[in-house]
Design an enzyme around this catalytic site. Structure first.
Site, PDB file in Angstrom:
ATOM      1  N   TRP A 136      38.824  18.386  86.652  1.00 50.49           N
ATOM      2  CA  TRP A 136      39.192  19.507  85.780  1.00 50.49           C
ATOM      3  C   TRP A 136      40.559  20.012  86.205  1.00 50.49           C
ATOM      4  O   TRP A 136      40.809  20.190  87.403  1.00 50.49           O
ATOM      5  CB  TRP A 136      38.186  20.669  85.862  1.00 50.49           C
ATOM      6  CG  TRP A 136      38.688  21.843  85.068  1.00 50.49           C
ATOM      7  CD1 TRP A 136      38.672  21.966  83.703  1.00 50.49           C
ATOM      8  CD2 TRP A 136      39.374  23.003  85.563  1.00 50.49           C
ATOM      9  NE1 TRP A 136      39.301  23.145  83.332  1.00 50.49           N
ATOM     10  CE2 TRP A 136      39.735  23.791  84.452  1.00 50.49           C
ATOM     11  CE3 TRP A 136      39.726  23.432  86.850  1.00 50.49           C
ATOM     12  CZ2 TRP A 136      40.422  25.004  84.587  1.00 50.49           C
ATOM     13  CZ3 TRP A 136      40.416  24.648  86.986  1.00 50.49           C
ATOM     14  CH2 TRP A 136      40.749  25.419  85.858  1.00 50.49           C
ATOM     15  N   ASP A 145      31.043  21.648  80.180  1.00 52.68           N
ATOM     16  CA  ASP A 145      30.734  22.909  80.852  1.00 52.68           C
ATOM     17  C   ASP A 145      30.269  23.871  79.763  1.00 52.68           C
ATOM     18  O   ASP A 145      30.999  24.105  78.785  1.00 52.68           O
ATOM     19  CB  ASP A 145      31.991  23.426  81.568  1.00 52.68           C
ATOM     20  CG  ASP A 145      31.738  24.693  82.381  1.00 52.68           C
ATOM     21  OD1 ASP A 145      31.112  25.629  81.836  1.00 52.68           O
ATOM     22  OD2 ASP A 145      32.169  24.758  83.544  1.00 52.68           O
ATOM     23  N   HIS A 170      28.165  20.890  83.503  1.00 54.33           N
ATOM     24  CA  HIS A 170      28.370  22.077  84.306  1.00 54.33           C
ATOM     25  C   HIS A 170      27.607  23.184  83.593  1.00 54.33           C
ATOM     26  O   HIS A 170      28.107  23.773  82.636  1.00 54.33           O
ATOM     27  CB  HIS A 170      29.851  22.442  84.401  1.00 54.33           C
ATOM     28  CG  HIS A 170      30.549  21.766  85.527  1.00 54.33           C
ATOM     29  ND1 HIS A 170      31.832  22.071  85.907  1.00 54.33           N
ATOM     30  CD2 HIS A 170      30.116  20.810  86.382  1.00 54.33           C
ATOM     31  CE1 HIS A 170      32.165  21.325  86.948  1.00 54.33           C
ATOM     32  NE2 HIS A 170      31.143  20.545  87.242  1.00 54.33           N
ATOM     33  N   ASP A 191      27.729  25.292  87.466  1.00 54.35           N
ATOM     34  CA  ASP A 191      29.070  25.803  87.755  1.00 54.35           C
ATOM     35  C   ASP A 191      29.149  27.278  87.393  1.00 54.35           C
ATOM     36  O   ASP A 191      29.351  27.626  86.241  1.00 54.35           O
ATOM     37  CB  ASP A 191      30.123  24.998  86.980  1.00 54.35           C
ATOM     38  CG  ASP A 191      31.535  25.466  87.310  1.00 54.35           C
ATOM     39  OD1 ASP A 191      31.706  26.190  88.314  1.00 54.35           O
ATOM     40  OD2 ASP A 191      32.470  25.111  86.564  1.00 54.35           O
TER      41      ASP A 191
END
Ligand code: RNT
Ligand code: ZN
Length: 423
Positions: free
Chosen positions: A191, A265, A292, A332
């Site tokens: 990322w 994510d 995530h 995350d």
């Protein structure tokens, strides 16, 4: 004692109810134990890392942690102790996701990100062996002076790009080495924060530079049994509101054309856009998906995971579509406003609960759908919300030596009193 009795009584009744609906509870529990969940190390120290041990360094480049709850881990030993505590509250095959900034240099000189190697993660590897957990990895493309004008791999400056390309290569080599040492394939997730606060004139050039830079990072091929790479998109970040180089469409195209994992994510999309629906749409075209799991709230993409509808839906899609083997499930989030060990445990337990709910969901609504009985499908879907999942969860925790709901928090508060509050 009375409480324990209550848990096993409730469990028995619930298991009977599920059996009547054709659900094999024992099988669901076995499956749940085997599903790997990669838990982010960075919840324990507000994404600080240890490169600057003793010096101060601040998080930046589109990432922000809010809160100053006391007790944050100050060094690798404290972080690992907190992780062990957190893991004791989360049943199942857990892994720990590291970031490159968690490298340890011991008494030696600080090594920059374009020069780190597996030896800087030797303590993590030894610890993981003893703790019996797998590790995953992330190159760290933020909180560093070489993030110039908010950019790394897409920077117009060749020197900046080359520095980060070397970092990406190092991260992959470290991932390979960890995979070899632990005998389990390491997910290496890329990322980058690159983007712009205001509207760029040229949206294409940075993307073409990123494409090339990623190709350079990924030039060496490693066996998937040791490590696989994923690329993670984002919609916007703090100070990067108008343009993100690594957008979802960019990385979809990149991953499909290069055979990489797409990392979704759940905090990185428009507020009404959900990743649960993307899983079955992406799966046919990529070798794997990385997740995530997070919880977006307004501008923040990283609140503690709750057992909300979308979290349940993600787990349900993974189970119903048979995507668990193809997916590297990770968490995350980072919250510094509450007890960090508790924050970790709440989110991790919630995703395991979401998986349990999915595994325990009866198949009759699916049958109704196949039979064209859409009334029945909706009625069953809604009825199933009230099934006694919690009774199975608590019994499952106890059977696996993990404190059930209502009990783990007391233990966590005790740890706070004895350990974290004294830091
Ligand atoms: C940032 C991304 C990224 C980070 C972690 C620390 O928006 O979600 O995954 O949160 O790598
Ligand atoms: Zn993320």
């Amino acid at each position: 004692m009375a409480k324990k009795n209550l848990i096993s009584k409730a469990y028995e009744v619930a298991a009977e109810q599920f059996a009547e609906l054709g659900v094999d509870v024992a099988e669901a529990e076995r499956k749940l134990l085997d599903i790997p969940l990669s838990i982010q190390c960075w919840q324990g120290d507000d994404v600080g890392g240890f490169e600057h041990l003793g010096e101060s360094a601040s998080l930046g480049d589109g990432l922000a942690v809010t809160g100053n709850y006391p007790g944050k881990a100050r060094n690798p030993e404290e972080l690992r102790a907190d992780i062990e505590k957190m893991l004791s509250y989360v049943p199942g095959a857990n892994r720990i996701a590291l970031h490159a900034c968690y490298a340890e240099f011991g008494s030696g000189r600080k090594v920059d990100r374009d020069a780190i190697s597996a030896k800087h993660f030797a303590n993590w590897i030894d610890w993981a062996k003893t703790a019996g957990v797998g590790l995953d990895f992330n190159p760290t493309f933020f909180s560093h002076p070489k993030v110039v004008g908010g950019c790394t791999l897409s920077s117009p400056d060749k020197g900046v790009r080359d520095f980060w390309i070397e970092h990406g290569k190092r991260a992959r080599e470290i991932s390979r080495a960890i995979g070899k040492a632990l005998g389990t394939s390491v997910l290496d997730n890329f990322w980058i924060p690159d983007g712009s606060k205001d509207t760029p004139e040229d949206r294409l050039a940075p993307r073409l530079r990123l494409e090339k830079a990623l190709d350079a990072c990924f030039a060496t091929k490693y066996p998937a049994s040791l490590t696989v790479d994923s690329v993670e998109s984002k919609l916007f970040g703090m100070g990067c509101e108008s343009y993100t180089v690594g957008s979802h469409e960019f990385y979809m195209g990149y991953a499909v054309s290069r055979g990489k994992f797409v990392c979704l994510d759940s905090g990185h999309f428009h507020p009404t856009e959900v990743i649960s629906d993307k899983l079955s749409a992406i799966a046919p075209f990529v070798p794997g998906i990385a997740l995530h799991i997070s919880r977006p709230v307004r501008w923040d993409s990283d609140h503690v995971v709750c057992l909300d509808d979308e979290t349940r839906r993600i787990a349900f899609e993974l189970v119903r579509c048979g995507l668990v083997p193809k997916t590297r499930i990770g968490l995350d989030y980072f919250d510094a406003s509450i007890n960090r060990v508790a924050a970790w445990a709440i989110g991790a337990r919630n995703f395991r609960k979401a998986l349990l709910v999915a595994l325990l969901t009866p198949g009759c609504a699916l049958k109704a759908e196949k039979d064209g009985d859409l009334t029945g499908r909706l009625a069953m879907q809604e009825d199933f919300r009230m099934l006694p999942f919690g009774a199975i969860w608590n019994g499952f925790c106890e059977k696996n030596g993990v404190l059930p709901d209502g009990a783990w928090l007391f233990d966590c508060k005790d740890y706070e009193k004895r350990v974290t509050s004294r830091r």
